[in-house]
Design a protein around this motif. Structure first.
Motif, PDB file in Angstrom:
ATOM      1  N   ASP A 127       0.856  -1.195   0.000  1.00  0.00           N
ATOM      2  CA  ASP A 127       0.000   0.000   0.000  1.00  0.00           C
ATOM      3  C   ASP A 127       0.890   1.243   0.000  1.00  0.00           C
ATOM      4  OD1 ASP A 127      -2.080   1.783   0.170  1.00  0.00           O
ATOM      5  OD2 ASP A 127      -2.667   1.246   2.217  1.00  0.00           O
ATOM      6  N   PHE A 128       1.243   1.677  -1.205  1.00  0.00           N
ATOM      7  CA  PHE A 128       2.099   2.862  -1.317  1.00  0.00           C
ATOM      8  C   PHE A 128       1.563   3.871  -2.330  1.00  0.00           C
ATOM      9  CE2 PHE A 128       3.667  -0.276  -4.352  1.00  0.00           C
ATOM     10  CZ  PHE A 128       3.768   0.457  -5.528  1.00  0.00           C
ATOM     11  N   SER A 129       0.354   3.607  -2.881  1.00  0.00           N
ATOM     12  CA  SER A 129      -0.212   4.486  -3.905  1.00  0.00           C
ATOM     13  C   SER A 129      -1.677   4.754  -3.608  1.00  0.00           C
ATOM     14  CB  SER A 129      -0.077   3.844  -5.293  1.00  0.00           C
ATOM     15  OG  SER A 129      -0.797   4.574  -6.271  1.00  0.00           O
ATOM     16  N   SER A 130      -2.128   5.950  -4.012  1.00  0.00           N
ATOM     17  CA  SER A 130      -3.537   6.293  -3.854  1.00  0.00           C
ATOM     18  C   SER A 130      -4.437   5.492  -4.785  1.00  0.00           C
ATOM     19  CB  SER A 130      -3.737   7.791  -4.117  1.00  0.00           C
ATOM     20  OG  SER A 130      -3.314   8.124  -5.434  1.00  0.00           O
ATOM     21  N   ARG A 131      -3.858   4.855  -5.776  1.00  0.00           N
ATOM     22  CA  ARG A 131      -4.658   4.083  -6.737  1.00  0.00           C
ATOM     23  C   ARG A 131      -4.504   2.588  -6.438  1.00  0.00           C
ATOM     24  NH1 ARG A 131      -7.654   5.411 -10.726  1.00  0.00           N
ATOM     25  NH2 ARG A 131      -8.109   4.040 -12.483  1.00  0.00           N
ATOM     26  N   ASP A 132      -5.471   2.078  -5.704  1.00  0.00           N
ATOM     27  CA  ASP A 132      -5.539   0.647  -5.392  1.00  0.00           C
ATOM     28  C   ASP A 132      -4.304   0.146  -4.643  1.00  0.00           C
ATOM     29  OD1 ASP A 132      -7.991   0.522  -6.740  1.00  0.00           O
ATOM     30  OD2 ASP A 132      -6.978   0.201  -8.665  1.00  0.00           O
ATOM     31  N   GLY A 133      -3.595   1.008  -4.004  1.00  0.00           N
ATOM     32  CA  GLY A 133      -2.474   0.608  -3.184  1.00  0.00           C
ATOM     33  C   GLY A 133      -1.144   0.527  -3.904  1.00  0.00           C
ATOM     34  N   ASP A 134      -1.155   0.067  -5.172  1.00  0.00           N
ATOM     35  CA  ASP A 134       0.122  -0.097  -5.870  1.00  0.00           C
ATOM     36  C   ASP A 134       0.064   0.329  -7.330  1.00  0.00           C
ATOM     37  OD1 ASP A 134      -1.483  -2.067  -6.833  1.00  0.00           O
ATOM     38  OD2 ASP A 134      -0.140  -3.741  -6.338  1.00  0.00           O
ATOM     39  N   GLY A 135      -1.006   1.059  -7.744  1.00  0.00           N
ATOM     40  CA  GLY A 135      -1.135   1.490  -9.127  1.00  0.00           C
ATOM     41  C   GLY A 135      -0.492   2.853  -9.372  1.00  0.00           C
ATOM     42  N   GLU A 136      -0.561   3.280 -10.623  1.00  0.00           N
ATOM     43  CA  GLU A 136      -0.021   4.590 -10.990  1.00  0.00           C
ATOM     44  C   GLU A 136      -1.044   5.657 -10.603  1.00  0.00           C
ATOM     45  OE1 GLU A 136       2.865   7.162 -12.309  1.00  0.00           O
ATOM     46  OE2 GLU A 136       2.992   4.973 -12.087  1.00  0.00           O
ATOM     47  N   PRO A 137      -0.679   6.634  -9.783  1.00  0.00           N
ATOM     48  CA  PRO A 137      -1.660   7.615  -9.299  1.00  0.00           C
ATOM     49  C   PRO A 137      -2.261   8.443 -10.433  1.00  0.00           C
ATOM     50  CG  PRO A 137       0.351   7.705  -7.995  1.00  0.00           C
ATOM     51  CD  PRO A 137       0.654   6.850  -9.189  1.00  0.00           C
ATOM     52  N   THR A 138      -3.529   8.843 -10.247  1.00  0.00           N
ATOM     53  CA  THR A 138      -4.192   9.808 -11.117  1.00  0.00           C
ATOM     54  C   THR A 138      -4.728  10.937 -10.253  1.00  0.00           C
ATOM     55  OG1 THR A 138      -6.428   8.896 -11.020  1.00  0.00           O
ATOM     56  CG2 THR A 138      -4.898   7.886 -12.600  1.00  0.00           C
ATOM     57  N   MET A 139      -5.082  12.037 -10.877  1.00  0.00           N
ATOM     58  CA  MET A 139      -5.453  13.235 -10.126  1.00  0.00           C
ATOM     59  C   MET A 139      -6.808  13.128  -9.440  1.00  0.00           C
ATOM     60  SD  MET A 139      -6.411  15.858 -13.213  1.00  0.00           S
ATOM     61  CE  MET A 139      -7.787  15.531 -14.306  1.00  0.00           C
ATOM     62  N   THR A 140      -7.574  12.080  -9.695  1.00  0.00           N
ATOM     63  CA  THR A 140      -8.918  11.956  -9.106  1.00  0.00           C
ATOM     64  C   THR A 140      -9.026  10.794  -8.127  1.00  0.00           C
ATOM     65  OG1 THR A 140      -9.671  10.602 -10.975  1.00  0.00           O
ATOM     66  CG2 THR A 140      -9.994  13.002 -11.143  1.00  0.00           C
ATOM     67  N   ASP A 141      -7.915  10.230  -7.691  1.00  0.00           N
ATOM     68  CA  ASP A 141      -7.977   9.009  -6.881  1.00  0.00           C
ATOM     69  C   ASP A 141      -8.724   9.187  -5.566  1.00  0.00           C
ATOM     70  OD1 ASP A 141      -6.540   7.717  -8.797  1.00  0.00           O
ATOM     71  OD2 ASP A 141      -4.616   7.820  -7.747  1.00  0.00           O
ATOM     72  N   GLU A 142      -8.347  10.199  -4.789  1.00  0.00           N
ATOM     73  CA  GLU A 142      -8.887  10.342  -3.439  1.00  0.00           C
ATOM     74  C   GLU A 142      -9.558  11.700  -3.265  1.00  0.00           C
ATOM     75  OE1 GLU A 142      -9.087   8.055  -1.333  1.00  0.00           O
ATOM     76  OE2 GLU A 142      -7.395   6.666  -1.542  1.00  0.00           O
ATOM     77  N   LEU A 143     -10.737  11.704  -2.656  1.00  0.00           N
ATOM     78  CA  LEU A 143     -11.445  12.952  -2.343  1.00  0.00           C
ATOM     79  C   LEU A 143     -10.863  13.533  -1.054  1.00  0.00           C
ATOM     80  CD1 LEU A 143     -13.779  14.949  -2.902  1.00  0.00           C
ATOM     81  CD2 LEU A 143     -15.213  13.483  -1.449  1.00  0.00           C
ATOM     82  N   LEU A 144     -10.266  14.711  -1.181  1.00  0.00           N
ATOM     83  CA  LEU A 144      -9.681  15.373  -0.004  1.00  0.00           C
ATOM     84  C   LEU A 144     -10.687  16.234   0.730  1.00  0.00           C
ATOM     85  CD1 LEU A 144      -6.213  16.519  -1.410  1.00  0.00           C
ATOM     86  CD2 LEU A 144      -6.928  14.259  -0.580  1.00  0.00           C
ATOM     87  N   GLY A 145     -11.658  16.757   0.008  1.00  0.00           N
ATOM     88  CA  GLY A 145     -12.659  17.617   0.632  1.00  0.00           C
ATOM     89  C   GLY A 145     -13.430  18.379  -0.417  1.00  0.00           C
ATOM     90  N   VAL A 146     -14.371  19.195   0.077  1.00  0.00           N
ATOM     91  CA  VAL A 146     -15.211  20.024  -0.787  1.00  0.00           C
ATOM     92  C   VAL A 146     -14.981  21.475  -0.414  1.00  0.00           C
ATOM     93  CG1 VAL A 146     -17.566  20.549  -1.521  1.00  0.00           C
ATOM     94  CG2 VAL A 146     -16.917  18.176  -1.024  1.00  0.00           C
ATOM     95  N   GLY A 147     -14.691  22.308  -1.405  1.00  0.00           N
ATOM     96  CA  GLY A 147     -14.407  23.711  -1.145  1.00  0.00           C
ATOM     97  C   GLY A 147     -15.609  24.461  -0.602  1.00  0.00           C
ATOM     98  N   ASP A 148     -15.319  25.517   0.137  1.00  0.00           N
ATOM     99  CA  ASP A 148     -16.371  26.413   0.639  1.00  0.00           C
ATOM    100  C   ASP A 148     -16.068  27.872   0.323  1.00  0.00           C
ATOM    101  OD1 ASP A 148     -14.274  26.949   2.347  1.00  0.00           O
ATOM    102  OD2 ASP A 148     -15.276  26.251   4.155  1.00  0.00           O
ATOM    103  N   GLY A 149     -15.057  28.127  -0.515  1.00  0.00           N
ATOM    104  CA  GLY A 149     -14.662  29.488  -0.842  1.00  0.00           C
ATOM    105  C   GLY A 149     -13.776  30.128   0.202  1.00  0.00           C
ATOM    106  N   ILE A 150     -13.535  29.430   1.311  1.00  0.00           N
ATOM    107  CA  ILE A 150     -12.720  29.964   2.410  1.00  0.00           C
ATOM    108  C   ILE A 150     -11.519  29.072   2.675  1.00  0.00           C
ATOM    109  CG2 ILE A 150     -12.688  30.484   4.878  1.00  0.00           C
ATOM    110  CD1 ILE A 150     -15.629  31.237   4.648  1.00  0.00           C
ATOM    111  N   GLN A 151     -11.765  27.764   2.797  1.00  0.00           N
ATOM    112  CA  GLN A 151     -10.702  26.828   3.130  1.00  0.00           C
ATOM    113  C   GLN A 151      -9.696  26.740   1.989  1.00  0.00           C
ATOM    114  OE1 GLN A 151     -12.086  22.902   4.104  1.00  0.00           O
ATOM    115  NE2 GLN A 151     -10.039  22.059   4.339  1.00  0.00           N
ATOM    116  N   ALA A 152      -8.423  26.906   2.344  1.00  0.00           N
ATOM    117  CA  ALA A 152      -7.373  26.867   1.335  1.00  0.00           C
ATOM    118  C   ALA A 152      -6.451  25.669   1.494  1.00  0.00           C
ATOM    119  CB  ALA A 152      -6.547  28.147   1.386  1.00  0.00           C
ATOM    120  N   SER A 153      -6.527  24.975   2.620  1.00  0.00           N
ATOM    121  CA  SER A 153      -5.629  23.855   2.889  1.00  0.00           C
ATOM    122  C   SER A 153      -6.421  22.560   2.985  1.00  0.00           C
ATOM    123  CB  SER A 153      -4.858  24.089   4.189  1.00  0.00           C
ATOM    124  OG  SER A 153      -4.007  25.210   4.081  1.00  0.00           O
ATOM    125  N   PHE A 154      -5.877  21.495   2.387  1.00  0.00           N
ATOM    126  CA  PHE A 154      -6.510  20.186   2.398  1.00  0.00           C
ATOM    127  C   PHE A 154      -5.447  19.138   2.693  1.00  0.00           C
ATOM    128  CE2 PHE A 154      -9.156  22.945  -0.078  1.00  0.00           C
ATOM    129  CZ  PHE A 154     -10.465  22.533   0.183  1.00  0.00           C
TER     130      PHE A 154
END
Length: 770
Positions: free
Chosen positions: A649-676
């Motif tokens: 388990d070293f990758s966001s894509r199924d543990g051992d795949g090549e990462p893509t930009m949509t793998d994990e949901l970090l959060g939903v913006g609110d127009g204020i929060q800048a850090s995730f």
């Protein structure tokens, strides 16, 4: 750093004080008179009053419940006064004598034997021996009687909320609003104060928090009714040391002069006698306790005491009024008399501080041109400002509107006028005080750098403030801090650094405050975190604003006891490649209680698994064994952490795949929060990722490649502009696991290793994420 919002004292350290301890009396009075109370000895206090009207009176108050001190420092509520005796010597001047009608009277508020709310009026002269101006008074609470003469109505002593002694001026006329022919300065000294009998001593909180490197701010308008001794005790016991930013306020320090039917601030900047006595005591006690007070003075003044011609005004002639109730106003930098008033006040306060033996430290607090909150109209148009600033520019009616070049030039000129006023104020302090006077300037970035008013900085953060105009620059951003607008906070630091160019060593930070106690649970964690952030940025002088809110909400800042050398993390990888034979064990902590019927009650103590590894099976040769031992020694065994690549388990894509930009949901913006925070999601279980692989992170917003972001460390993704409300922030990445050796030794036998038996080398995951 750890902190605590204490609601009440439980098992913390306590002490005992004599009931009626001089430190814990307060004073109350109506405007426009002034009064103060100070402790003058362990058994003595002094009250000073300035009476301006015939019907004014002050009350010297003792409360049975301590509503002012920090919960860990407050005295215990004790409403039963039966069989307690209070003795003291009374000496008065300028106030009605003890034997006069309406003379000093002890008003007792509480409940009678049946529980009905009652007030009793005890004439002190009935219990006095001596003269009406100098007497010894003995009050036996189980034998007190109310009324003009004795015998009178018996006072019920077992359920008292508070008591106060009324002080009225010579010539007092009950209910009259008629001005006195001349201001009357009255004073009362209470000495040889002693309580005896039952409950003559009461319990008091006496925690002493270790020093934590933070400093404190307070204000006279918030503390004028308390003794300086009480305030300084709180600051010291809560671990604050060094400098105290002491805002002298906008409504209680000034001497007033009659102007028609009004009382206005003395143009010379003379101080009211009660304020002067209070600050003499405050400065002397603070310096004796090794504090270094900073006198803070702003351009703000209580509106009722401000001459109309001193006020800043908007384009329509409207006065610059703040949102406080009753309102305050802002003084115009273009008005010489208003600026001379500030200079007179400043020099008098700094002279007092110097006379007490303190360093001449003076802060110009939040000087600005006011912007009317209702319509964002700048108050740049009082008559003298109009006469001083360039003509021909269209009036600015809303700072949010686009500006033409003539209007921005007008703002620049207004900024230059403000800069000159603050320079003159600083110079007046330097001229009147010692040559070593240190001048600090405080600015409030959420207003002067409000992104909705992008040109306001021209007038309210002028280039004339650039280093080295002042010795230190102080920044305050609590509106953004408590609302989570971290991107604005950080961009403001960068803007101020670029425009004013003060070195980090000459820049201070004020963190706070919490106006509404209902916001305490939300706001104090952010305030505490920003103190840590400021320390990490290298800000040496950090202040918590302000002491009254700290006491109200029970905030306790705790020192950082971590030994950074031993708790350090070495950002290096485990030196040996791990094979599939590595043993991996996800671990939870669960309590299981089995009832008598055989049913179980299970409680999961952790929200996420902690990984354990045994990397011994990956050691394949004598050379690798030597590498392992060297690495173990370099980490001091379990003392220092390091990176480990989990082979499963070293990758966001199924543990051992090549990462893509949509793998994990970090959060939903609110127009204020800048850090995730980077995270891995395991069917609802979230695992913070704090050690991503450099160069592997891909970020998207609403499934499109994101720009304007950076990895600031520990898996935190920070955007220059907060993602829009409702926008999904996703990321892909590779990562390592932060681990340490689980034990202080590694047991290896050469014979068994040569025979092919792998050693056991257990590692355990380090919790770094929130």
């Amino acid at each position: 750093m750890a902190f605590w919002l204490a609601k009440e004292r439980t098992d913390q350290h306590k002490d005992w004080i004599q009931r009626f301890d001089p430190r814990f009396w307060t004073i109350n009075f109506p405007r426009p008179m002034m009064a103060s109370v100070v402790r003058t000895a362990p058994d003595a206090l002094r009250v000073d009053c300035e009476f301006l009207h015939e019907g004014e009176l002050a009350g010297l108050i003792w409360e049975s419940e301590d509503l002012l001190d920090h919960p860990l420092l407050a005295y215990k509520t004790e409403r039963d006064y039966s069989h307690c005796v209070l003795r003291f010597r009374w000496q008065g001047a300028g106030v009605l004598p003890l034997d006069a009608p309406h003379g000093p009277t002890l008003t007792i508020e509480g409940r009678d034997a049946s529980g009905q709310a009652r007030s009793w009026y005890v004439r002190l002269w009935n219990y006095a021996t001596g003269t009406p101006q100098d007497a010894r008074i003995e009050l036996r609470f189980s034998d007190l009687q109310a009324g003009w003469s004795l015998p009178g109505e018996i006072v019920w002593p077992k359920d008292i909320d508070l008591m106060f002694i009324s002080l009225a001026p010579i010539g007092y006329v009950q209910g009259s609003s008629q001005p006195l022919a001349e201001k009357i300065a009255g004073s009362v000294s209470i000495s040889e104060l002693m309580a005896e009998g039952e409950r003559a001593v009461i319990e008091i909180g006496d925690i002493i928090a270790p020093p934590h490197e933070e400093q404190i701010a307070t204000a006279y308008d918030d503390s004028y009714h308390q003794t300086p001794s009480r305030i300084l005790r709180t600051a010291e016991n809560l671990g604050y040391r060094g400098r105290i930013v002491h805002y002298v306020g906008m409504s209680h320090f000034m001497s007033l002069v009659a102007s028609g039917n009004s009382q206005l601030a003395d143009p010379a900047g003379e101080l009211a006698v009660p304020a002067r006595r209070w600050h003499e005591s405050f400065f002397a006690e603070a310096i004796a306790m090794d504090f270094a007070p900073i006198v803070s003075l702003s351009f703000e003044l209580f509106d009722a005491y401000c001459p109309p011609e001193w006020k800043q005004r908007a384009h329509d002639g409207g006065e610059a009024l703040t949102g406080w109730e009753p309102p305050s106003t802002l003084l115009s930098p273009a008005n010489p008399e208003a600026m001379q008033f500030l200079q007179g006040v400043a020099t008098r306060f700094v002279a007092m501080l110097s006379s007490a033996g303190g360093d001449a430290l003076f802060q110009i607090g939040e000087p600005w041109w006011w912007v009317r909150p209702s319509d964002r109209a700048p108050c740049l148009y009082d008559p003298l400002a109009l006469a001083s600033l360039p003509s021909g520019a269209d009036a600015i009616t809303d700072m949010r509107d686009p500006m033409n070049s003539a209007q921005t030039s007008y703002l620049d000129a207004a900024g230059a006028l403000l800069a000159q006023a603050t320079t003159d104020l600083a110079q007046a302090v330097r001229d009147a005080g010692p040559s070593s006077a240190e001048i600090l300037l405080l600015t409030f970035t959420p207003t002067v750098l409000d992104p909705e008013m992008p040109e306001l900085h021209r007038a309210c953060l002028p280039t004339g403030w650039a280093a080295p105009a002042f010795d230190r620059l102080q920044l305050e951003d609590y509106d953004w801090l408590t609302s989570g607008r971290d991107a604005l906070r950080r961009s403001a630091y960068a803007f101020v650094d670029q425009k004013l160019a003060y070195p980090q060593t000459a820049t201070d930070y004020l963190s706070g405050f919490v106006l509404d106690p209902a916001d305490a649970e939300r706001a104090w964690p952010a305030i505490d975190a920003c103190l840590d952030e400021a320390r990490e940025r290298g800000v040496e002088q950090r202040f918590v604003w302000a002491l009254p809110q700290i006491a109200r909400d029970g905030y306790v800042r705790l020192p950082n006891h971590e030994d950074t050398d031993m708790q350090a993390f070495d950002d290096v990888h485990f030196p040996l490649a791990l094979g599939r034979e590595t043993r991996i064990s996800p671990e939870f902590s669960t309590t299981v209680a089995v009832t008598s019927s055989g049913h179980e009650r299970r409680n999961a103590l952790w929200s996420d698994a902690r990984m354990q590894y045994d990397v011994g099976p990956g050691v394949r040769s004598q050379k690798e064994l030597a590498t392992l031992i060297n690495f173990f020694r370099a980490r001091y065994g379990p003392a220092r952490g390091f990176r480990l690549r989990d082979p499963y388990d070293f990758s966001s894509r199924d543990g051992d795949g090549e990462p893509t930009m949509t793998d994990e949901l970090l959060g939903v913006g609110d127009g204020i929060q800048a850090s995730f925070q980077l995270k891995r999601n395991y069917d609802g279980q979230e695992r913070p990722i704090t050690r991503p692989v450099d160069g592997s992170i891909l970020v998207s917003v609403d499934n499109s490649p994101a720009s304007g972001w950076s990895h600031v460390g520990m898996g935190e993704i920070r955007f220059e502009t907060p993602p829009a409300d409702g926008a999904q922030v996703r990321a892909g990445f590779q990562f390592d696991v932060p681990v340490r050796f689980a034990e202080d030794r590694i047991d290896i036998s050469g014979a068994t290793f040569a025979a092919g038996e792998a050693p056991s080398v257990p590692l355990i995951e380090i919790r770094e994420g929130a």
